[in-house]
Design a protein around this motif. Sequence first.
Motif, PDB file in Angstrom:
ATOM      1  N   ALA A 127      -0.516  51.076 -42.737  1.00 25.28           N
ATOM      2  CA  ALA A 127      -1.039  52.429 -42.564  1.00 25.28           C
ATOM      3  C   ALA A 127      -1.329  52.706 -41.096  1.00 25.28           C
ATOM      4  N   GLN A 128      -1.090  53.953 -40.711  1.00 27.65           N
ATOM      5  CA  GLN A 128      -1.403  54.408 -39.359  1.00 27.65           C
ATOM      6  C   GLN A 128      -2.495  55.466 -39.463  1.00 27.65           C
ATOM      7  N   ILE A 129      -3.578  55.271 -38.739  1.00 25.34           N
ATOM      8  CA  ILE A 129      -4.648  56.265 -38.727  1.00 25.34           C
ATOM      9  C   ILE A 129      -4.235  57.395 -37.788  1.00 25.34           C
ATOM     10  N   ARG A 130      -3.938  58.553 -38.374  1.00 20.41           N
ATOM     11  CA  ARG A 130      -3.515  59.698 -37.569  1.00 20.41           C
ATOM     12  C   ARG A 130      -4.686  60.333 -36.837  1.00 20.41           C
ATOM     13  N   SER A 131      -5.834  60.372 -37.509  1.00 22.51           N
ATOM     14  CA  SER A 131      -7.006  60.982 -36.894  1.00 22.51           C
ATOM     15  C   SER A 131      -8.254  60.453 -37.590  1.00 22.51           C
ATOM     16  N   SER A 132      -9.326  60.269 -36.826  1.00 15.12           N
ATOM     17  CA  SER A 132     -10.612  59.845 -37.380  1.00 15.12           C
ATOM     18  C   SER A 132     -11.681  60.858 -36.991  1.00 15.12           C
ATOM     19  N   LEU A 133     -12.540  61.177 -37.931  1.00 16.37           N
ATOM     20  CA  LEU A 133     -13.620  62.118 -37.646  1.00 16.37           C
ATOM     21  C   LEU A 133     -14.679  61.449 -36.776  1.00 16.37           C
ATOM     22  N   ARG A 134     -15.060  62.120 -35.701  1.00  9.29           N
ATOM     23  CA  ARG A 134     -16.167  61.650 -34.880  1.00  9.29           C
ATOM     24  C   ARG A 134     -17.471  62.115 -35.503  1.00  9.29           C
ATOM     25  N   LEU A 135     -18.261  61.172 -35.952  1.00 11.39           N
ATOM     26  CA  LEU A 135     -19.488  61.488 -36.660  1.00 11.39           C
ATOM     27  C   LEU A 135     -20.629  61.747 -35.679  1.00 11.39           C
ATOM     28  N   THR A 136     -21.557  62.588 -36.091  1.00  9.36           N
ATOM     29  CA  THR A 136     -22.743  62.902 -35.297  1.00  9.36           C
ATOM     30  C   THR A 136     -23.944  62.219 -35.932  1.00  9.36           C
ATOM     31  N   ALA A 137     -24.780  61.576 -35.130  1.00  4.87           N
ATOM     32  CA  ALA A 137     -25.961  60.899 -35.656  1.00  4.87           C
ATOM     33  C   ALA A 137     -26.947  61.924 -36.209  1.00  4.87           C
ATOM     34  N   GLY A 138     -27.644  61.550 -37.277  1.00 10.79           N
ATOM     35  CA  GLY A 138     -28.645  62.429 -37.851  1.00 10.79           C
ATOM     36  C   GLY A 138     -28.765  62.225 -39.346  1.00 10.79           C
ATOM     37  N   ILE A 139     -29.697  62.947 -39.958  1.00 12.65           N
ATOM     38  CA  ILE A 139     -29.924  62.906 -41.393  1.00 12.65           C
ATOM     39  C   ILE A 139     -30.061  64.347 -41.876  1.00 12.65           C
ATOM     40  N   VAL A 140     -29.169  64.774 -42.736  1.00 12.46           N
ATOM     41  CA  VAL A 140     -29.244  66.129 -43.272  1.00 12.46           C
ATOM     42  C   VAL A 140     -30.466  66.214 -44.182  1.00 12.46           C
ATOM     43  N   GLY A 141     -31.380  67.117 -43.871  1.00 14.98           N
ATOM     44  CA  GLY A 141     -32.627  67.239 -44.594  1.00 14.98           C
ATOM     45  C   GLY A 141     -33.815  66.728 -43.813  1.00 14.98           C
ATOM     46  N   TYR A 142     -33.541  65.996 -42.738  1.00  5.43           N
ATOM     47  CA  TYR A 142     -34.628  65.452 -41.923  1.00  5.43           C
ATOM     48  C   TYR A 142     -34.473  65.842 -40.460  1.00  5.43           C
ATOM     49  N   ARG A 143     -33.413  65.383 -39.840  1.00  2.68           N
ATOM     50  CA  ARG A 143     -33.159  65.741 -38.453  1.00  2.68           C
ATOM     51  C   ARG A 143     -31.654  65.783 -38.223  1.00  2.68           C
ATOM     52  N   ILE A 144     -31.166  66.944 -37.811  1.00  4.63           N
ATOM     53  CA  ILE A 144     -29.747  67.050 -37.475  1.00  4.63           C
ATOM     54  C   ILE A 144     -29.622  67.651 -36.086  1.00  4.63           C
ATOM     55  N   PRO A 145     -28.561  67.291 -35.374  1.00  2.00           N
ATOM     56  CA  PRO A 145     -28.325  67.873 -34.052  1.00  2.00           C
ATOM     57  C   PRO A 145     -27.814  69.298 -34.205  1.00  2.00           C
ATOM     58  N   GLU A 146     -27.660  69.962 -33.103  1.00  2.00           N
ATOM     59  CA  GLU A 146     -26.990  71.260 -33.145  1.00  2.00           C
ATOM     60  C   GLU A 146     -25.582  71.048 -33.691  1.00  2.00           C
ATOM     61  N   ILE A 147     -25.226  71.788 -34.720  1.00  2.00           N
ATOM     62  CA  ILE A 147     -23.934  71.578 -35.374  1.00  2.00           C
ATOM     63  C   ILE A 147     -22.819  72.136 -34.499  1.00  2.00           C
ATOM     64  N   THR A 148     -21.917  71.260 -34.099  1.00  3.61           N
ATOM     65  CA  THR A 148     -20.765  71.697 -33.313  1.00  3.61           C
ATOM     66  C   THR A 148     -19.675  72.192 -34.261  1.00  3.61           C
ATOM     67  N   PRO A 149     -18.769  73.035 -33.785  1.00  4.49           N
ATOM     68  CA  PRO A 149     -17.712  73.538 -34.663  1.00  4.49           C
ATOM     69  C   PRO A 149     -16.902  72.399 -35.284  1.00  4.49           C
ATOM     70  N   ALA A 150     -16.529  72.575 -36.548  1.00  4.22           N
ATOM     71  CA  ALA A 150     -15.716  71.574 -37.228  1.00  4.22           C
ATOM     72  C   ALA A 150     -14.391  71.393 -36.492  1.00  4.22           C
ATOM     73  N   LYS A 151     -13.903  70.167 -36.469  1.00  9.70           N
ATOM     74  CA  LYS A 151     -12.650  69.850 -35.794  1.00  9.70           C
ATOM     75  C   LYS A 151     -11.467  70.192 -36.697  1.00  9.70           C
ATOM     76  N   LEU A 152     -10.369  70.594 -36.067  1.00  9.86           N
ATOM     77  CA  LEU A 152      -9.168  71.022 -36.783  1.00  9.86           C
ATOM     78  C   LEU A 152      -8.042  70.017 -36.568  1.00  9.86           C
ATOM     79  N   VAL A 153      -7.386  69.630 -37.663  1.00 13.14           N
ATOM     80  CA  VAL A 153      -6.277  68.674 -37.614  1.00 13.14           C
ATOM     81  C   VAL A 153      -5.131  69.231 -38.451  1.00 13.14           C
ATOM     82  N   THR A 154      -3.918  69.101 -37.966  1.00 13.73           N
ATOM     83  CA  THR A 154      -2.740  69.503 -38.740  1.00 13.73           C
ATOM     84  C   THR A 154      -2.422  68.443 -39.786  1.00 13.73           C
ATOM     85  N   THR A 155      -2.110  68.886 -41.002  1.00 12.69           N
ATOM     86  CA  THR A 155      -1.736  67.952 -42.058  1.00 12.69           C
ATOM     87  C   THR A 155      -0.249  68.096 -42.374  1.00 12.69           C
TER      88      THR A 155
END
Length: 212
Positions: A127-155
């Motif tokens: 398998a070849q990894i075409r793209s990996s999501l860069r995760l942002t540190a945080g906990i939804v419901g407790y502390r999250i960073p400013e949400i950056t726009p979702a990344k776009l990938v061609t499928t």
Amino acid sequence: MRDHSRSGGRFGPIEWATTGRPRPGEQACGDQTIAVQIEHDGALFGVMDGLGHGPAAETAALTALHVLSDARDERLEVLIQLCHRVLAGTRGVAMTLARIDFPASKLTWTGVGNVTANLVAKAIGGAQIRSSLRLTAGIVGYRIPEITPAKLVTTRAGDLLVIASDGIADDHLDHIDFSASAATIAEQILVKHAKNTDDAMVLAARHRGIST
């Protein structure tokens, strides 16, 4: 111990499956998935991992699942903010969401916490990894960073989206059998790579190239 949970189906050109199980010896599972069609031209996929394990983790993850189901047509950034608001006072969750636009052959994804997401293609020798999501540190419901726009990938046809909670070992993309169905791929990842110390959940979504 409760058996593995499994679900699956087909949305347009996407064949998908999820499977997971609670931490061995426990009944409640803090890892949950969402897989829903958005009208006729897209789908929303995601994995929510309630912090820790046990009933409190399950409650947090199921609460997020209900929010996402009710607001599925919203942008991913909005969905995370909605979950963050509703999950205040719960354990909170790590969460990764992916939306696939069928006509445009586009994938948008975003995540907070440690739920991994990879877009994988068949390659010589594996398998070849075409793209990996860069995760942002945080906990939804407790502390999250400013949400950056979702990344776009061609499928493209043949691509395999794999989203996995941190109860799945990091080497879970090794030796994927691309000739297998999404359900078999998800099950093989769970059986071979689930950790005994945590709940575990994996979602596999394969782009089959044609709609049904």
